[in-house]
Design a protein around this motif. Structure first.
Motif, PDB file in Angstrom:
ATOM      1  N   ILE A 172       0.843  -1.215   0.000  1.00 23.62           N
ATOM      2  CA  ILE A 172       0.000   0.000   0.000  1.00 23.62           C
ATOM      3  C   ILE A 172       0.878   1.265   0.000  1.00 23.62           C
ATOM      4  O   ILE A 172       0.548   2.243  -0.671  1.00 23.62           O
ATOM      5  N   ILE A 173       1.994   1.211   0.731  1.00 23.04           N
ATOM      6  CA  ILE A 173       2.892   2.382   0.712  1.00 23.04           C
ATOM      7  C   ILE A 173       3.337   2.647  -0.727  1.00 23.04           C
ATOM      8  O   ILE A 173       3.330   3.788  -1.208  1.00 23.04           O
ATOM      9  N   LEU A 175       1.807   1.780  -3.495  1.00 19.66           N
ATOM     10  CA  LEU A 175       0.658   2.266  -4.281  1.00 19.66           C
ATOM     11  C   LEU A 175       0.399   3.745  -3.976  1.00 19.66           C
ATOM     12  O   LEU A 175       0.089   4.531  -4.878  1.00 19.66           O
ATOM     13  N   MET A 176       0.539   4.121  -2.702  1.00 24.59           N
ATOM     14  CA  MET A 176       0.288   5.519  -2.328  1.00 24.59           C
ATOM     15  C   MET A 176       1.346   6.451  -2.923  1.00 24.59           C
ATOM     16  O   MET A 176       1.027   7.544  -3.389  1.00 24.59           O
ATOM     17  N   THR A 179       0.606   7.506  -6.307  1.00 24.52           N
ATOM     18  CA  THR A 179      -0.457   8.496  -6.556  1.00 24.52           C
ATOM     19  C   THR A 179       0.064   9.938  -6.498  1.00 24.52           C
ATOM     20  O   THR A 179      -0.644  10.865  -6.874  1.00 24.52           O
TER      21      THR A 179
END
Lengths: 514, 149
Positions: A172-173, A175-176, A179
């Protein structure tokens, strides 16, 4: 396809490519042989340089470095029981024992033969299967891509080892971080925190150099001073001499011994190729699975762990096969299987080559040129290491206190050389500290890199699915290929949860409460 | 636990993750991204992070088991110095210049890690010179010059 393969071989065979491949193998072997340093770090460091080279020469140099690094890791595993790379841990079990019996060269050359056979076999599978997988992948639409990326991310989370929660956090890190920059559809700025330099997003070079190279330097400094603090520093290893004096002539591998291991060599290559073709599993899993299988099938399983040549061959054949096989999902589906594949993904993007189903259609001769170069790298790796097997131990004694400044300056030079942006030098520092701290708390860094690489694809595909279906996500379940990936992902999650609960129950019985 | 170590408990890690995701949801995304579609994925990821953090915290409290990460104080001092020196180097390189700062960086870092003057001076001159010549003369790339070079 065959004409493209032929073109690829012809295009690859230039003096520059041969020179750079040789340099890559040597640099990778040296880095891999130094415990604490890995070829991944080397690839991250030279990644910016490949931008100025022909794509075939540049990317072949990276893969040569990876192959050299995997073998280099085995050299220190055999010589000092200190695996230079995690993948060489299984090699150390029998390699170090054989070395202590007085057969260091035999152990290294057994590893080298197995490594070369595994690597060549996976290379051939890559050359002949990439087109078939890519043609299947051409049938992929946004729904299939969404499920495929989700499957790849879930696979990486579930097989990365250690805590599943940390695997999820890591992805998730990544993926973030992906963004940051601008929205892919509307180009509206996102999370740039007022920095104009972040408007174009985070540079993959800054991210990988920071996370993999800089963090590793700080970890190595820590390990060095910890071992000094514990009065068991690496110089103790220098005094670790062989157990007996064996005549030099006997300390070598024979053709009869190679022939006796042919089943193990073939099986380990097949295991490594199959595991490498799946994203996220990597060389560590491959080497241990292969080692376990070899012990199960051996006539004398009790010899494993005591200097059994088949043990070395099983571990090495499998971990080297992964180096080539992990390019199968990268090239045909655009899914990098591990950190090294993610770096090669970055190098391809830098040259405007987009990994995925259409790569062979648009850049067939370049891709086959790269594959041909990988075969050449295996041969060069074999020749160099066959003759250089007696001199490697010396490099393991370079102190991290000398290496640290060299690597940090190279990180800065490499980053600035690529982007010509001073801001990226600061980003490298930030990601370096982040990588060091996350490493300390056992959050896997590879998940961040793969999350970062796959994040834009996931967002693009999901938003396309939402547009096509008028906001109805059930489209993912109505397409057969998409449904298949989701079903496998579901199975992986259930299996991981079951394993986690099982290990929790075991810990309840075993571990003291803190 | 040794007195020379300081300890970071696993619960702090998940606590930090939970706080970070709450900050993302209620502060960073609303202030950092224009409303509408661009916020969708940052929100999805933040909520996922929050769920992982909260579930992990609950699991730790229920099981009453938390992993601990040890940091040796003496060793951390060396790592801390290295990070500090690298931080100063990274920040000042654009103002002072690559060549001069790299010489100073290698010299100071090697000395602080306990290396002798001789090897520190030798390396601090040879390495930046080689990189500088390679990048500027061979690859025709330029480093931040700053007030020096």
């Amino acid at each position: 396809m065959f004409s493209q393969i032929f073109d690829g071989f012809v295009t690859m065979f230039t003096p520059l490519t041969i020179l750079l491949t040789t340099a890559g193998v040597i640099a990778g072997t040296l880095l891999g042989a130094i415990p604490g340093l890995t070829a991944t770090m080397g690839i991250a460091l030279i990644l910016p340089v490949t931008f100025y080279l022909d794509p075939i020469a540049g990317i072949v140099m990276l893969t040569a470095m990876y192959k050299g690094g995997l073998f280099g890791g085995s050299v220190s595993a055999i010589m000092f029981n200190a695996p230079g790379t995690p993948a060489a841990a299984a090699t150390a079990m029998d390699g170090y024992s054989l070395k202590r019996k007085g057969y260091p060269r035999k152990a290294i050359r057994t590893a080298l033969v197995a490594s070369t056979i595994g690597d060549m076999m996976a290379n051939l599978v890559l050359i002949f299967s990439a087109a078939a997988i890519a043609s299947l992948a051409l049938k992929f639409g946004p729904a299939e891509y969404t499920s495929l990326v989700l499957f790849a991310l879930i696979l990486i989370i579930t097989v990365s080892g250690g805590s599943m929660a940390k695997g999820i956090i890591s992805v998730i890190i990544g993926l973030m971080i992906a963004t940051i920059g601008a929205d892919p559809e509307t180009a509206i700025p996102r999370l740039n925190f007022g920095f104009l330099e972040l408007s174009g997003g985070i540079s993959i070079i800054a991210l990988v150099i920071g996370l993999l190279a800089v963090s590793e330097v700080f970890t190595t400094i820590e390990q060095y001073f910890t071992s000094r603090h514990n009065k068991s520093n690496s110089t103790d290893l220098e005094d670790d001499s062989s157990g007996s004096d064996v005549p030099k002539g006997n300390d070598n591998i024979t053709l009869k011994e190679i022939s006796g291991m042919k089943r193990t060599l073939f099986r380990s290559s097949a295991i490594g190729t199959a595991i490498g073709a799946l994203p996220g599993l990597g060389p560590v899993t491959a080497s241990f699975v292969s080692y376990t299988q070899a012990r199960k099938k051996a006539k004398n399983p009790e010899n494993f762990g005591k200097g059994e040549q088949e043990g070395i061959a099983a571990a090495e054949g499998a971990n080297s096969a992964v180096a080539s096989a992990n390019l199968i999902p990268l090239l045909s589906l655009g899914i990098p299987g591990d950190a090294e594949a993610a770096l090669i993904f970055g190098a391809l993007i830098m040259h405007g080559i987009i990994p995925g189903p259409q790569i062979l259609e648009h850049n067939g001769s370049i891709v086959y040129g790269i594959m041909a170069g990988m075969l050449m790298a295996s041969i060069i790796c074999f020749i160099l290491n066959w003759y250089g097997s007696t001199i490697y131990r010396k490099i393991s004694f370079i102190r991290p206190t000398v290496l640290a400044p060299i690597i940090l300056v190279l990180c800065v030079a490499g980053t600035y050389g690529y982007s010509q942006a001073a801001f990226d030098i600061v980003l490298v520092f930030v990601f370096g500290i982040m990588g060091y701290l996350l490493n300390k708390v056992k959050i896997p860094l590879v998940g961040i890199i793969i999350g970062f690489v796959l994040g834009p694809k996931l967002e693009e595909s999901v938003r396309q699915v939402l547009s096509l279906s008028g906001g109805n996500i059930t489209m993912l379940f109505t397409k057969p290929i998409s449904l298949l990936f989701l079903a496998i992902s579901f199975f992986l999650i259930i299996n991981a949860i079951r394993k986690s609960l099982k290990s929790d129950n075991k810990n309840d019985l075993d571990l003291p409460v803190s | 636990m040794e007195k020379s170590n300081f300890v970071v408990k696993e619960v702090y890690v998940y606590g930090f993750i939970t706080i970070l995701s709450v900050l993302m949801i209620f502060l960073i995304i609303p202030t950092g991204i224009q409303s509408g579609q661009p916020r969708l994925f940052p929100y999805i990821y933040s909520v996922a992070l929050l769920l992982v953090g909260v579930i992990s915290l609950i699991r730790i409290f229920v099981k009453k088991q938390s992993e601990q990460y040890q940091f040796n104080k003496k060793v951390s001092k060396f790592v801390g110095y290295s990070i500090l020196i690298y931080f100063v180097y990274s920040l000042s390189i654009q103002y002072i210049g690559f060549f001069v700062m790299s010489i100073l960086f290698i010299l100071v870092l090697m000395r602080s890690l306990g290396e002798g003057w001789k090897i520190a001076i030798l390396l601090s001159v040879i390495l930046p010179s080689c990189i500088y010549l390679l990048f500027t003369k061979v690859l025709a790339l330029y480093f931040p010059a700053g007030v020096l070079f």
